[in-house]
Design a protein around this motif. Sequence first.
Motif, PDB file in Angstrom:
ATOM      1  N   ASP A 129      64.516 -27.155  43.880  1.00  0.00           N
ATOM      2  CA  ASP A 129      63.895 -27.209  45.494  1.00  0.00           C
ATOM      3  C   ASP A 129      63.951 -28.627  45.918  1.00  0.00           C
ATOM      4  N   CYS A 130      63.363 -29.658  45.727  1.00  0.00           N
ATOM      5  CA  CYS A 130      63.170 -30.877  46.428  1.00  0.00           C
ATOM      6  C   CYS A 130      64.655 -31.654  46.138  1.00  0.00           C
ATOM      7  N   ARG A 131      65.166 -31.466  45.344  1.00  0.00           N
ATOM      8  CA  ARG A 131      66.456 -32.227  44.622  1.00  0.00           C
ATOM      9  C   ARG A 131      66.261 -33.638  44.685  1.00  0.00           C
TER      10      ARG A 131
ATOM     11  N   CYS B  90      59.366 -32.233  42.819  1.00  0.00           N
ATOM     12  CA  CYS B  90      58.718 -30.926  42.723  1.00  0.00           C
ATOM     13  C   CYS B  90      58.574 -30.189  41.504  1.00  0.00           C
ATOM     14  N   GLY B  91      59.119 -30.629  40.377  1.00  0.00           N
ATOM     15  CA  GLY B  91      59.374 -29.996  39.137  1.00  0.00           C
ATOM     16  C   GLY B  91      59.999 -28.747  38.703  1.00  0.00           C
TER      17      GLY B  91
ATOM     18  N   CYS C 232      63.284 -28.041  39.177  1.00  0.00           N
ATOM     19  CA  CYS C 232      64.456 -27.716  38.391  1.00  0.00           C
ATOM     20  C   CYS C 232      64.148 -28.009  36.904  1.00  0.00           C
TER      21      CYS C 232
ATOM     22  N   CYS D  13      67.926 -32.636  38.630  1.00  0.00           N
ATOM     23  CA  CYS D  13      68.493 -32.970  39.896  1.00  0.00           C
ATOM     24  C   CYS D  13      68.907 -34.395  40.182  1.00  0.00           C
TER      25      CYS D  13
HETATM   26  S1  FES Z   1      64.534 -30.071  42.141  1.00  0.00           S
HETATM   27 FE1  FES Z   1      62.572 -31.003  42.477  1.00  0.00          FE
HETATM   28  S2  FES Z   1      62.583 -32.356  40.647  1.00  0.00           S
HETATM   29 FE2  FES Z   1      64.481 -31.384  40.643  1.00  0.00          FE
END
Ligand code: FES
Lengths: 655, 249
Positions: free
Chosen positions: B57-59, B63-64, B66, B84
């Motif tokens: 999500d956040c990449r 956000c945790g 991935c 990510c």
């Molecule tokens: S996509 Fe959010 S921590 Fe890797």
Amino acid sequence: MAETDIDALRVVGREIDGHVPDVAPALAWEDRLLHYNLVNPSNRRGFTIIVVGTGLAGAAAAAALGELGYNVEVFTYHDMPRRAHSVAAQGGVNSPRSRKVDNDSIERFVKDTIKGGDFRGREADAFRLGQEGVRVIDHMQAIGAPFAREYGGQLATRSFGGVQVSRTYYTRGQTGQQLEIASAHALSRQVAAGTCHLHARQEMLDLIVKDGRACGIVVRDLVSGAVRAMTAHAVILATGGYGNIYYKATLAKNSNATAIWRAHKRGAYFANPAFVQIHPTALPLMSQWQSKKILMSESLRNDGRIWAPKAKGDTRDPNAIPEDERDYFLERRYPAFGNLVPRDVASRNIRERIDAGYGVGPLANAVYLDFRDAIGRLGRSVVRERYSNLFDMYTEQTGEDPFTTPMRIAPSVHFTMGGLWSDFDMMTSIPGLFVGGECGWSYHGANRLGANSLLSGCVDGWFTLPYSVPNYLAGYLGEPVLPLDDPAVTETLAEVEARTQRLTANKGIHGPDYFAERLGGILDVYASVSRNPADLPGAIREIRALRDQFWREVKVIGTADRLNQELETAGRVADYLELAELLVLDALDRDESAGAHFRTDHVTPDGEAMRDDDHWTFVSAWQAPPTTGPGAGKPIRNYEPLVFTAVPLQQRNYK
Amino acid sequence: MRLILEVWRQASPQAQGHFEPYEIADAREEMSLLELLDRLNHQLIEANQDPVAFESDCREGICGTCGIDVNGTPHGPEDNVPACGQHVRSFHDGDTVRIEPFRAAGFTIIRDLIVDRTGLDRIIQAGGTVAVDAGTAMDADSVLVTHEQSEQALDFAACIGCGACVSACPNGAAYLFTGAKLKHLSLMPHGRMERGKRAVSMVAQMEHEFGPCSQIGECALACPAGVPLSAIATVNAERLRAMLRHRDN
Ligand code: FES
Ligand SMILES: Cc1cc2nc3c(=O)[nH]c(=O)nc-3n(C[C@H](O)[C@H](O)[C@H](O)COP(=O)(O)OP(=O)(O)OC[C@H]3O[C@@H](n4cnc5c(N)ncnc54)[C@H](O)[C@@H]3O)c2cc1C
């Protein structure tokens, strides 16, 4: 532009009422609270409230209403509440607690917010944001956010985003994470207590409206693919911003506009869709495959100097470019504020340099943010202490060291000030449908101040909706929720199923991402840091053509009866293709410049945004086009006049 | 750069999974591992094949969402970096990279690289929370917290909930995750009110869903948030403290 052109595209509707109490704006919230209806504690569990979203606004609203004893049904497309995009915010959260002797106050907070928003937000809402914002820090600290502390044990603050006082509370560079986790955990406490029921990995695809009231939602289970309806006495949308409509933005990959767009199509007015904030200091795209943009905190501008080479197409190593061949263009153009001009001004100027051929880096799409002089003045260790986590992040992403090579930065879409229109009670134009957080509008006007969005998420969720939603519910005591076999439910369900069916059955040639990228390209050219009205009708035609192409040529691999991320993307892109047209229409319609909405035909003699207060001191509240009648197919632009009494209208000046 | 990806494909929790080899002819050093998967999916979609399901999500590492195992290591070759933030530059032209879901008894595979990590959330629901209702908190400035203590709390509160610790652990234990929350809240003034009660209920839930800890320490190496290894000792220390004191706090 000629009257007739715009009249062919939209209809001017009616004046609408924001339901702000008829008292001074500073007293509006107090007055409203006095007049709100209450629900008796023993009657609360008889009311079902749907909350969509578990970001700061949604998790807080759900938890607070659960604590009060309502039956709350919470939806998120994530696997867990904590993942919501709020988790990624870095810099901090404002709160006008005014402890220092730097002369902060609620009035000053309101002034900064309204002025920063270029007088296109609602003054009474900004007062509420400040007044309720005072207790946000107390609550968030109590439920687990470890705010930075001074050595004497008191809370630490920093100044942020161009304001002259220090009212930003923070937890290192991860304030959003700590606020989000604390809120998500508070929601977990209510889940354990049985007041909130969590529906994770479920995406809202439509709103159920019966007799003009919001009565429930239709969701798709993202794992099984099952589509079902849930009905309730009220629905709260806290689904975040729509910045990803530009394809590559600083938002999380999954953030999307579907919930608010579907609600809009069911009757909720959409406020100022063209007000989109472009942040000046994101990492530039380094290759076609880079999947999103990454924000570098604007605090870097406190010590970094922004420059571009004086010569076009200069590909020399930045350290090889001598001082007199560097153009510190912000310092040159804005001697008073220099590198610290507001976000919109900085972004526009950076973009101007890049577009004029002075961009740097492999794709010539960036300018430099240079710490050489700061390192010389302050020493390496001070610079490291201030910015180490940002420098590390930069190095992790680019493999370059900002201590020896200037950073490359470029503007990126970051936040949407526009969103579903709501009145002072945060209720949309559909009774029973409420909004909170970035998916709404109201506080930030045409430009949001740094650290004000985390605040608004917390205030909306913890300290506004828990008062205003019960006021609405009180009128429906004893009334059951809409039965699932009601035609309003079954028809909405059938429409969602048909849409999904249409997407999966299409034998197209391009995946949905192909269209998202093209749409982002159109918006980036025509509706980004500046908008030229002569180009916008063409942009609308391009969007329409792309939308037609989408429905002819989109290809969704796999079926709808299982986890299918292509299908999820396709639905979101389909909605973007509609919202984008309204965004551009709004940019064309609003015949002035204001904040982030910079029209090339409304510029002061020295090149700044020029508002037209005589004609445009209102929020545009777009109503979906009627299907029949003389205005068929044309969106209706209603308007809520904005009145400024505490902060008189004035022109911004950063020179 | 040319890379061979061996990717775990599994249609559903019940289905049999297998590794499927794919070639990426134009991988680039600056791509993240997730962008490499994007590239693969682009290729698959062009060829009308089912893209690989994976989450993110956040990449940007916060956000945790991935989480994949790369050549047997959660998230990838670099320590303390989420998927990510891992980059193709860690590999060489012609390398084979094996990508599979987080493996742990406590995580069921949903599809391809996506696993169900909600067991972690149930540990939180069991007591990783603070019982303070909206609006009732006292002035945060009248609760003194030392600079050091708030910084230490944040070291543990920084957990991004990705589950790499569980996947890294040969026993599939969730000690690092649980200990991080116990420690974080034990350092917060309001969190301390339920310190004993919380230790008992969270540890019971953790043991119900995840494996035992034999202090191997793989978890802390994998943790993208750099949660200190001492968190695993916190679990036993807090549990023991609660057993001896028999108090809520
Ligand atoms: S996509 Fe959010 S921590 Fe890797
Ligand atoms: C990189 C970055 C840094 C930032 N830094 C700051 C900062 O320092 N200070 C500040 O004040 N602001 C900052 N902002 C802005 C701020 O983070 C956001 O505006 C704010 O967190 C939005 O919160 P929200 O609760 O409205 O929505 P979000 O946190 O985006 O949550 C949306 C929720 O809705 C759910 N959802 C959405 N659609 C659906 C659907 N159809 N069905 C089911 N669920 C759905 C999602 O699952 C999610 O739970 C930053 C933003 C970015 C991108």
